[in-house]
Design a protein around this motif. Structure first.
Motif, PDB file in Angstrom:
ATOM      1  N   LEU A 216     -12.315  27.102  56.277  1.00 35.17           N
ATOM      2  CA  LEU A 216     -10.996  27.725  56.388  1.00 35.17           C
ATOM      3  C   LEU A 216     -10.158  27.477  55.151  1.00 35.17           C
ATOM      4  N   SER A 217     -10.453  26.369  54.452  1.00 39.62           N
ATOM      5  CA  SER A 217      -9.657  26.026  53.275  1.00 39.62           C
ATOM      6  C   SER A 217     -10.493  25.198  52.317  1.00 39.62           C
ATOM      7  N   SER A 218     -10.025  25.131  51.092  1.00 33.47           N
ATOM      8  CA  SER A 218     -10.677  24.342  50.050  1.00 33.47           C
ATOM      9  C   SER A 218      -9.610  23.807  49.110  1.00 33.47           C
ATOM     10  N   GLU A 219      -9.704  22.528  48.774  1.00 33.73           N
ATOM     11  CA  GLU A 219      -8.816  21.936  47.771  1.00 33.73           C
ATOM     12  C   GLU A 219      -9.614  20.948  46.950  1.00 33.73           C
ATOM     13  N   ALA A 220      -9.276  20.806  45.688  1.00 35.75           N
ATOM     14  CA  ALA A 220     -10.094  19.968  44.803  1.00 35.75           C
ATOM     15  C   ALA A 220      -9.249  19.391  43.680  1.00 35.75           C
TER      16      ALA A 220
ATOM     17  N   ARG B 149     -10.072  25.051  39.813  1.00 35.19           N
ATOM     18  CA  ARG B 149      -9.580  25.884  38.715  1.00 35.19           C
ATOM     19  C   ARG B 149      -8.236  26.521  39.050  1.00 35.19           C
ATOM     20  N   CYS B 150      -7.995  26.770  40.329  1.00 32.59           N
ATOM     21  CA  CYS B 150      -6.722  27.364  40.731  1.00 32.59           C
ATOM     22  C   CYS B 150      -5.614  26.315  40.836  1.00 32.59           C
ATOM     23  N   GLY B 151      -5.989  25.055  40.991  1.00 28.74           N
ATOM     24  CA  GLY B 151      -5.007  23.980  41.007  1.00 28.74           C
ATOM     25  C   GLY B 151      -4.184  23.873  42.274  1.00 28.74           C
ATOM     26  N   GLN B 152      -4.707  24.373  43.392  1.00 27.51           N
ATOM     27  CA  GLN B 152      -3.974  24.261  44.646  1.00 27.51           C
ATOM     28  C   GLN B 152      -4.932  24.414  45.820  1.00 27.51           C
ATOM     29  N   LYS B 153      -4.455  24.028  46.991  1.00 28.99           N
ATOM     30  CA  LYS B 153      -5.236  24.231  48.200  1.00 28.99           C
ATOM     31  C   LYS B 153      -5.324  25.720  48.487  1.00 28.99           C
ATOM     32  N   LEU B 154      -6.530  26.179  48.749  1.00 32.43           N
ATOM     33  CA  LEU B 154      -6.757  27.597  48.994  1.00 32.43           C
ATOM     34  C   LEU B 154      -7.003  27.844  50.474  1.00 32.43           C
ATOM     35  N   ILE B 155      -6.343  28.836  51.023  1.00 35.52           N
ATOM     36  CA  ILE B 155      -6.591  29.282  52.396  1.00 35.52           C
ATOM     37  C   ILE B 155      -7.573  30.444  52.317  1.00 35.52           C
TER      38      ILE B 155
ATOM     39  N   VAL C  95      -9.000  34.808  49.228  1.00 32.45           N
ATOM     40  CA  VAL C  95      -8.031  33.714  49.318  1.00 32.45           C
ATOM     41  C   VAL C  95      -6.666  34.341  49.559  1.00 32.45           C
ATOM     42  N   THR C  96      -5.991  33.904  50.605  1.00 32.70           N
ATOM     43  CA  THR C  96      -4.762  34.584  51.022  1.00 32.70           C
ATOM     44  C   THR C  96      -3.496  34.034  50.384  1.00 32.70           C
ATOM     45  N   ASN C  97      -3.586  32.886  49.693  1.00 25.99           N
ATOM     46  CA  ASN C  97      -2.362  32.269  49.167  1.00 25.99           C
ATOM     47  C   ASN C  97      -2.396  32.040  47.660  1.00 25.99           C
ATOM     48  N   CYS C  98      -3.362  32.660  46.968  1.00 24.71           N
ATOM     49  CA  CYS C  98      -3.442  32.459  45.516  1.00 24.71           C
ATOM     50  C   CYS C  98      -4.112  33.678  44.891  1.00 24.71           C
ATOM     51  N   ASP C  99      -3.335  34.511  44.250  1.00 22.25           N
ATOM     52  CA  ASP C  99      -3.870  35.740  43.664  1.00 22.25           C
ATOM     53  C   ASP C  99      -4.885  35.462  42.558  1.00 22.25           C
ATOM     54  N   ALA C 100      -4.731  34.333  41.864  1.00 15.87           N
ATOM     55  CA  ALA C 100      -5.616  34.028  40.735  1.00 15.87           C
ATOM     56  C   ALA C 100      -7.058  33.802  41.172  1.00 15.87           C
ATOM     57  N   ALA C 101      -7.267  33.478  42.433  1.00 14.07           N
ATOM     58  CA  ALA C 101      -8.619  33.200  42.914  1.00 14.07           C
ATOM     59  C   ALA C 101      -9.500  34.446  42.915  1.00 14.07           C
ATOM     60  N   ALA C 102      -8.897  35.624  43.021  1.00 15.74           N
ATOM     61  CA  ALA C 102      -9.680  36.857  43.124  1.00 15.74           C
ATOM     62  C   ALA C 102     -10.590  37.056  41.919  1.00 15.74           C
TER      63      ALA C 102
END
Length: 438
Positions: free
Chosen positions: A267-271, A404-410, A418-425
């Motif tokens: 459901l989510s990923s953070e690193a 690489r996105c620097g935030q928790k991804l939903i 990814v619904t909360n970070c456009d850069a992930a696309a």
């Protein structure tokens, strides 16, 4: 394609008449015995990528079959392996090989760097050729999904190269977890000492050796000059070609919890890592955390990955501080540690005299042998087919994406978004270069 279809129909018929139908729990004959009983049922295999340990491992694992073609961008490897296989045709460009031998190749084994897995695999599968591909299947999530889709549509028999899956140790761990030996699993920790990334040394100008076909090695990745540091597996240290230590090793270790608990998608990923994200060099010393939803008979759980010098903080207090890698399942009734070859229920005093559940998962005939037999029998029964292994590989790649996105991804897995970070696309589905595409 008519000749290829007829050949596959013959292979299936010949194999069934020679071997009989295998059933769960049956002791299968060895591949060597099966082939000697009916040599005409051997499949024709082409290899894409011959270098290093991986190339040699897969050459050995498929040695019982007909090796009809070899492909590598390095003429030295091609010459060396070719001498051992004089009847196999040699190519530098897999596209030429597939075009020339489409009606003769039954199956392909792909062991190139990650950034060329998908283009080679999809080209082969679209031609009806069965596919064995090294982990982590592909370089981005879109490629993994497309590989799964093509395999399903073309009815391709697939296997991801996670050979530890064929070992008896993993089978016993799966049986323990599924029998409820440690209760309900709420937390999983996976650690591996592998290090790729950081800032590998590069030089301003290095002449490409004549034996290297550099444009073919680069393939769909952004164009850059030849550097010797990209070879010897160190391509994993660069985002354009790999996904660091997690991209290299996570599929081997995440395979165990995915198998034991039938995990689907996180459901989510953070690193995070000891170094800030770099636009060129992959992460090292990474920690990546995933949240998984509850499934029938389970509860929500977290899975945390550690590589390089990072390790789970509780290892010393439970007596595992000397373990350089492993998987730790934490349940409501205890813990279970496993690496490739051994496992232990913890704490030890609680499980003294513990009676193991019955062995319900039969021994494997071998990771390559499973795939070969499935092709011969015409049955999609491999244990690491892309439908399953794609979920493992996708999670392994989602960790570096979060870093690489620097935030928790939903993560909306159904829509691969990814619904909360456009850069992930742009990392989920990367661009193709130099005229290459899927």
């Amino acid at each position: 394609m008519t000749n290829q279809f007829n050949r596959r129909t013959f292979l299936k018929t010949a194999s069934l008449s020679t071997l009989g139908l295998g059933v769960l729990g049956t002791t299968f004959p060895s591949p060597a015995l099966s082939q000697s009983a009916n040599p005409s049922s051997k499949i024709n295999i082409a290899h894409i990528g011959l270098a290093g340990m991986q190339g040699g491992f897969h050459l050995s694992g498929s040695a019982s079959q007909n090796r009809i073609a070899l492909c590598d961008i390095d003429d030295n490897y091609l010459e060396a392996v070719g001498k051992e296989n004089p009847d196999a045709k040699r190519y530098n460009d897999y596209r030429e090989m597939l075009a020339d031998l489409e009606d003769q190749i039954d199956a392909v084994i792909i062991t190139t760097p990650d950034h060329t897995h998908a283009v080679a695999a999809i080209d082969a599968m679209n031609r009806g050729i069965h596919c064995y591909c090294e982990k982590p299947l592909a370089h981005d999530i879109y490629q993994i999904r497309l590989m799964k889709k093509v395999a399903q549509e073309k009815k391709i028999i697939t296997q991801m190269g996670t050979q530890i899956h064929a070992g008896d140790n993993y089978r016993r761990v799966v049986e323990l977890i599924q029998a409820g030996a440690i209760g309900c699993v709420k937390d999983i920790h996976v650690w591996v000492g592998t290090v790729w990334g950081g800032t590998p040394a590069t030089n301003d100008e290095v002449e490409c050796p004549k034996n290297i076909h550099w444009d073919l090695w680069i393939g769909p990745a952004p164009k850059r000059p030849y550097q010797p540091c990209y070879f010897g597996g160190n391509w994993r240290s660069f985002w354009d070609f790999g996904n660091g230590g997690m991209g290299d090793m996570a599929c081997h270790f995440l395979d165990l919890p995915f198998w034991a608990l039938n995990l689907q998608y996180p459901l989510s990923s953070e690193a995070n890592a000891l170094q800030p994200a770099d636009k060129d060099f992959a992460a090292r010393d990474l920690i990546a955390k995933f949240e998984f939803p509850a499934l029938e008979g389970t509860e929500p759980l977290t899975l945390t990955w550690y590589d390089g010098i990072q390790k789970p903080p509780m290892l010393k207090e439970i007596g595992l501080e000397d373990k350089s890698n492993g998987v730790l399942f934490i349940g409501t009734e205890g813990m279970l540690y496993s690496n490739y070859g051994q496992h232990a229920l913890l704490p030890k005093n609680k499980f003294e005299g513990f009676e193991y559940p019955p062995q319900t998962i039969p021994a494997s005939i071998g990771h390559h042998a499973e795939w070969i037999k499935a092709i011969q029998d015409g049955k999609d029964e491999t244990t690491c087919k892309f439908d399953y292994s794609g979920r493992v590989a996708e999670t392994a790649i989602l960790g570096p994406i979060a870093y690489r996105c620097g935030q928790k991804l939903i993560y909306d897995a159904e829509n691969m978004k990814v619904t909360n970070c456009d850069a992930a696309a742009a990392l989920i589905k990367q661009e193709y270069h130099n005229g290459w595409n899927l």
